[in-house]
Design a protein around this motif. Structure first.
Motif, short mmCIF file in Angstrom:
data_model
loop_
_atom_site.label_atom_id
_atom_site.label_comp_id
_atom_site.label_asym_id
_atom_site.label_seq_id
_atom_site.Cartn_x
_atom_site.Cartn_y
_atom_site.Cartn_z
N VAL A 83 -24.12 -27.10 -65.00
CA VAL A 83 -25.18 -25.41 -65.52
C VAL A 83 -26.33 -26.06 -65.27
CG1 VAL A 83 -25.26 -23.70 -66.90
CG2 VAL A 83 -22.92 -25.41 -66.94
N CYS A 84 -27.22 -26.85 -66.02
CA CYS A 84 -28.60 -27.31 -65.91
C CYS A 84 -29.06 -28.66 -66.92
CB CYS A 84 -29.30 -25.96 -66.87
SG CYS A 84 -28.75 -26.08 -68.08
N ALA A 85 -29.60 -28.76 -67.16
CA ALA A 85 -30.47 -29.71 -68.38
C ALA A 85 -30.13 -29.36 -69.06
CB ALA A 85 -31.81 -30.34 -67.71
N SER A 86 -29.82 -30.24 -70.20
CA SER A 86 -30.10 -29.46 -71.46
C SER A 86 -31.03 -28.86 -72.51
CB SER A 86 -29.42 -31.10 -72.48
OG SER A 86 -28.24 -31.61 -72.21
N ALA A 87 -32.43 -29.54 -71.83
CA ALA A 87 -33.52 -28.97 -72.51
C ALA A 87 -33.16 -27.53 -71.77
CB ALA A 87 -34.52 -29.83 -72.35
N GLU A 88 -33.04 -27.08 -71.22
CA GLU A 88 -33.24 -25.80 -70.35
C GLU A 88 -32.95 -24.51 -71.13
OE1 GLU A 88 -32.29 -25.54 -65.59
OE2 GLU A 88 -34.04 -28.13 -65.86
N LEU A 89 -31.33 -24.86 -71.27
CA LEU A 89 -30.73 -23.56 -72.14
C LEU A 89 -30.68 -23.56 -73.57
CD1 LEU A 89 -28.86 -21.73 -71.29
CD2 LEU A 89 -26.87 -23.19 -72.09
N LEU A 90 -31.39 -22.54 -74.39
CA LEU A 90 -31.76 -22.89 -75.67
C LEU A 90 -31.42 -21.99 -75.84
CD1 LEU A 90 -36.28 -22.75 -74.98
CD2 LEU A 90 -34.26 -24.90 -75.50
N PRO A 91 -31.10 -21.80 -77.47
CA PRO A 91 -30.71 -21.01 -78.58
C PRO A 91 -30.56 -19.16 -77.69
CG PRO A 91 -30.95 -23.39 -80.02
CD PRO A 91 -31.55 -22.88 -77.91
N GLY A 92 -29.78 -19.01 -77.87
CA GLY A 92 -29.78 -17.58 -77.88
C GLY A 92 -30.55 -17.07 -76.02
N GLU A 93 -30.30 -18.04 -75.26
CA GLU A 93 -30.05 -17.97 -74.09
C GLU A 93 -28.43 -18.32 -73.54
OE1 GLU A 93 -34.73 -19.56 -72.97
OE2 GLU A 93 -33.39 -20.60 -72.14
N MET A 94 -28.55 -17.72 -71.89
CA MET A 94 -26.43 -17.82 -70.82
C MET A 94 -27.63 -17.80 -69.80
SD MET A 94 -25.95 -13.72 -70.91
CE MET A 94 -26.93 -12.44 -70.26
#
Length: 110
Positions: A8-19
């Motif tokens: 999907v993506c690097a862990s840090a690239e999907l912040l809370p509230g993001e999709m």
């Protein structure tokens, strides 16, 4: 059913509230991945009421819901269940794992 996991993506690239939307490379299934307060969930990116992508809708991180922009159907991002008409069927929920510094998902339907 896909046995291989889709990055999907690097862990840090999907912040809370993001999709983020990805495609299962084996099944061709569009998958919507959502971060709800640090917990990541994956649903099929298609409304169960009518074939329309949920990713075009609004992710309400406070309520934990995604709303389809076509007719206003809402789904719980934690389990995919339909919360209001016109949708009565849930959307498929897929497994998510965090590994090698990233998020991964796959279409695990048989």
């Amino acid at each position: 059913m896909s046995e291989s996991w889709t990055f999907v993506c690097a862990s840090a690239e999907l912040l809370p509230g993001e999709m983020k939307t990805v495609f299962d490379e084996v099944t061709g299934t569009p998958i919507l991945v959502l971060n709800l307060d640090g917990q990541v969930y994956a649903l099929e990116d298609q409304c169960s009421h009518e074939e329309f992508e949920l990713s075009a809708g609004e992710f309400d991180a406070t309520a934990g819901t995604i709303e389809c922009v076509l007719h206003g159907a809402r789904f719980d991002v934690r389990d995919g269940r339909a919360l209001c008409a016109p949708a009565y069927q849930p959307v498929a929920k897929f497994p998510v794992k965090q590994e090698h510094g990233g998020w991964w998902t796959r279409d695990d339907r048989g």
